[in-house]
Design an enzyme around this catalytic site. Structure first.
Site, PDB file in Angstrom:
ATOM      1  N   LYS A 185       0.821  -1.206   0.000  1.00  0.00           N
ATOM      2  CA  LYS A 185       0.000   0.000   0.000  1.00  0.00           C
ATOM      3  C   LYS A 185       0.860   1.264   0.000  1.00  0.00           C
ATOM      4  CE  LYS A 185      -2.948  -0.790   3.262  1.00  0.00           C
ATOM      5  NZ  LYS A 185      -3.662  -0.475   4.471  1.00  0.00           N
TER       6      LYS A 185
ATOM      7  N   ASP B 263       8.625  -4.654  14.147  1.00  0.00           N
ATOM      8  CA  ASP B 263       7.615  -5.301  13.296  1.00  0.00           C
ATOM      9  C   ASP B 263       8.153  -6.655  12.841  1.00  0.00           C
ATOM     10  OD1 ASP B 263       5.222  -5.666  11.929  1.00  0.00           O
ATOM     11  OD2 ASP B 263       5.882  -4.560  10.159  1.00  0.00           O
TER      12      ASP B 263
ATOM     13  N   ASP C 112      12.577  -4.837   6.193  1.00  0.00           N
ATOM     14  CA  ASP C 112      11.499  -3.921   6.563  1.00  0.00           C
ATOM     15  C   ASP C 112      11.782  -3.243   7.905  1.00  0.00           C
ATOM     16  OD1 ASP C 112       9.159  -2.607   6.274  1.00  0.00           O
ATOM     17  OD2 ASP C 112       7.847  -4.347   6.418  1.00  0.00           O
TER      18      ASP C 112
HETATM   19  N1  LIG Z   1      16.268  -6.633  -0.370  1.00  0.00           N
HETATM   20  C1  LIG Z   1      15.253  -7.301  -0.901  1.00  0.00           C
HETATM   21  N2  LIG Z   1      15.459  -8.259  -1.837  1.00  0.00           N
HETATM   22  C2  LIG Z   1      14.413  -8.921  -2.388  1.00  0.00           C
HETATM   23  N3  LIG Z   1      13.125  -8.719  -2.069  1.00  0.00           N
HETATM   24  C3  LIG Z   1      12.855  -7.789  -1.141  1.00  0.00           C
HETATM   25  C4  LIG Z   1      13.884  -7.026  -0.512  1.00  0.00           C
HETATM   26  N4  LIG Z   1      13.314  -6.176   0.364  1.00  0.00           N
HETATM   27  C5  LIG Z   1      11.995  -6.394   0.286  1.00  0.00           C
HETATM   28  N5  LIG Z   1      11.689  -7.358  -0.606  1.00  0.00           N
HETATM   29  C6  LIG Z   1      10.345  -7.886  -0.959  1.00  0.00           C
HETATM   30  O1  LIG Z   1       9.418  -6.835  -0.933  1.00  0.00           O
HETATM   31  C7  LIG Z   1       8.420  -7.076   0.067  1.00  0.00           C
HETATM   32  C8  LIG Z   1       8.045  -5.772   0.754  1.00  0.00           C
HETATM   33  O2  LIG Z   1       9.202  -5.218   1.388  1.00  0.00           O
HETATM   34  P1  LIG Z   1       9.123  -4.641   2.853  1.00  0.00           P
HETATM   35  O3  LIG Z   1       8.628  -5.675   3.791  1.00  0.00           O
HETATM   36  O4  LIG Z   1      10.414  -3.990   3.126  1.00  0.00           O
HETATM   37  O5  LIG Z   1       8.060  -3.491   2.656  1.00  0.00           O
HETATM   38  P2  LIG Z   1       6.650  -3.208   3.330  1.00  0.00           P
HETATM   39  O6  LIG Z   1       6.579  -1.768   3.487  1.00  0.00           O
HETATM   40  O7  LIG Z   1       6.417  -4.099   4.507  1.00  0.00           O
HETATM   41  O8  LIG Z   1       5.681  -3.630   2.211  1.00  0.00           O
HETATM   42  P3  LIG Z   1       4.456  -4.601   2.438  1.00  0.00           P
HETATM   43  O9  LIG Z   1       3.419  -3.763   3.108  1.00  0.00           O
HETATM   44  O10 LIG Z   1       4.132  -5.047   1.052  1.00  0.00           O
HETATM   45  O11 LIG Z   1       4.969  -5.745   3.325  1.00  0.00           O
HETATM   46  C9  LIG Z   1       9.016  -8.112   1.002  1.00  0.00           C
HETATM   47  O12 LIG Z   1       8.028  -8.908   1.588  1.00  0.00           O
HETATM   48  C10 LIG Z   1       9.889  -8.915   0.059  1.00  0.00           C
HETATM   49  O13 LIG Z   1       9.110  -9.876  -0.603  1.00  0.00           O
HETATM   50 MG   LIG Z   2       6.996  -6.059   5.101  1.00  0.00          MG
END
Ligand SMILES: Nc1ncnc2c1ncn2[C@@H]1O[C@H](COP(=O)(O)OP(=O)(O)OP(=O)(O)O)[C@@H](O)[C@H]1O
Ligand SMILES: [Mg+2]
Length: 224
Positions: free
Chosen positions: A15, A149, A166
């Site tokens: 989102k 988190d 994250d």
């Molecule tokens: N360094 C990375 N390499 C590969 N994939 C990644 C990496 N960082 C994040 N991702 C992918 O992107 C997704 C979302 O990243 P992140 O958890 O950092 O963001 P978020 O703000 O929590 O987004 P969401 O609300 O979709 O979880 C992760 O669940 C993972 O699948």
């Molecule tokens: Mg996440």
């Protein structure tokens, strides 16, 4: 940007943030996390992790765009700090405005699975659990950070190794809710590894003591 040669497919479309597969000028895979506009609700939820963190609460921007830039800066700073003390996180590369670029966990644009998505043997789960707990301890003691988190959704598993991701909401241990957030993280780990996966895990009190060196006393870790 100089760090990014090409932006390829979308890895994850949340989102508030989108993660893309990018490629560096040298041809290495990158993860490019771009913070998009924030809803009023998201704004409210992230302010809790900004106000109370001495690194970021001197000036809290009113404009949404500036707030998202601050949020990206906070995530990058947290990644750098965690990486520098040896916590297993993707290597942070650069942050500019609302974009954070880091090492890509996975191969050829296919991201590694989340802990939630893999099925491992008991021994592998035991190894990952103890590695994650050790990282929580290292983050607490050496980076003075609490993730805030932590769950099976924010841990990736790649080549037998875990990566904690994250980290925008991670706060300094001096934040008024740091201990409550730590207890919530530890509860999540106990629930997932203990109840869902079914390996033996220490008590919450033991985990808290292992991480902080302190006793978990009632009232110490209440979230408002
Ligand atoms: N360094 C990375 N390499 C590969 N994939 C990644 C990496 N960082 C994040 N991702 C992918 O992107 C997704 C979302 O990243 P992140 O958890 O950092 O963001 P978020 O703000 O929590 O987004 P969401 O609300 O979709 O979880 C992760 O669940 C993972 O699948
Ligand atoms: Mg996440």
């Amino acid at each position: 940007m100089g760090y990014l040669y090409e932006l390829k497919g979308v890895v994850s479309a949340g989102k508030e943030a989108r993660v893309y597969w990018g490629v560096s000028p040298k041809g290495d895979d990158l993860a490019v996390k771009i913070y998009l506009t924030a809803t009023a609700e998201f704004r409210k939820s992230i302010l809790k992790y900004i106000i109370g963190d001495p690194r970021f609460d001197k000036y809290v921007p009113k404009s949404t765009r500036k707030l998202m830039i601050l949020w990206a800066r906070k995530e990058f700073k947290n990644y750098k700090l965690l990486y520098s003390v040896g916590v297993s996180v993707p290597k942070p590369i650069v942050q500019r405005d609302n974009v954070v670029i880091m090492e890509f966990i996975g191969k050829s644009g296919r991201r590694a699975p989340l802990l939630k998505e893999v099925e491992l043997s008991s021994d592998e789960y035991i190894a990952i659990f103890s590695g994650v707990l050790e990282d929580v301890r290292r983050a607490y003691r050496e980076a003075r950070l609490v993730h805030g988190d932590l769950s099976e959704y924010n841990i990736m598993v790649w080549k037998g190794r875990h990566y904690i991701i994250d980290v925008s909401q991670a706060v300094k241990t001096s934040h008024p809710h740091a201990l409550a957030l730590l207890v919530r993280d530890l509860r999540n780990l106990r629930r997932y590894f203990g109840e869902e996966v079914g390996i033996e895990v220490p008590s919450l009190e033991e985990m808290f003591h292992y991480v902080t060196g302190e006793e978990l006393r009632p009232g110490l870790a209440v979230l408002p």
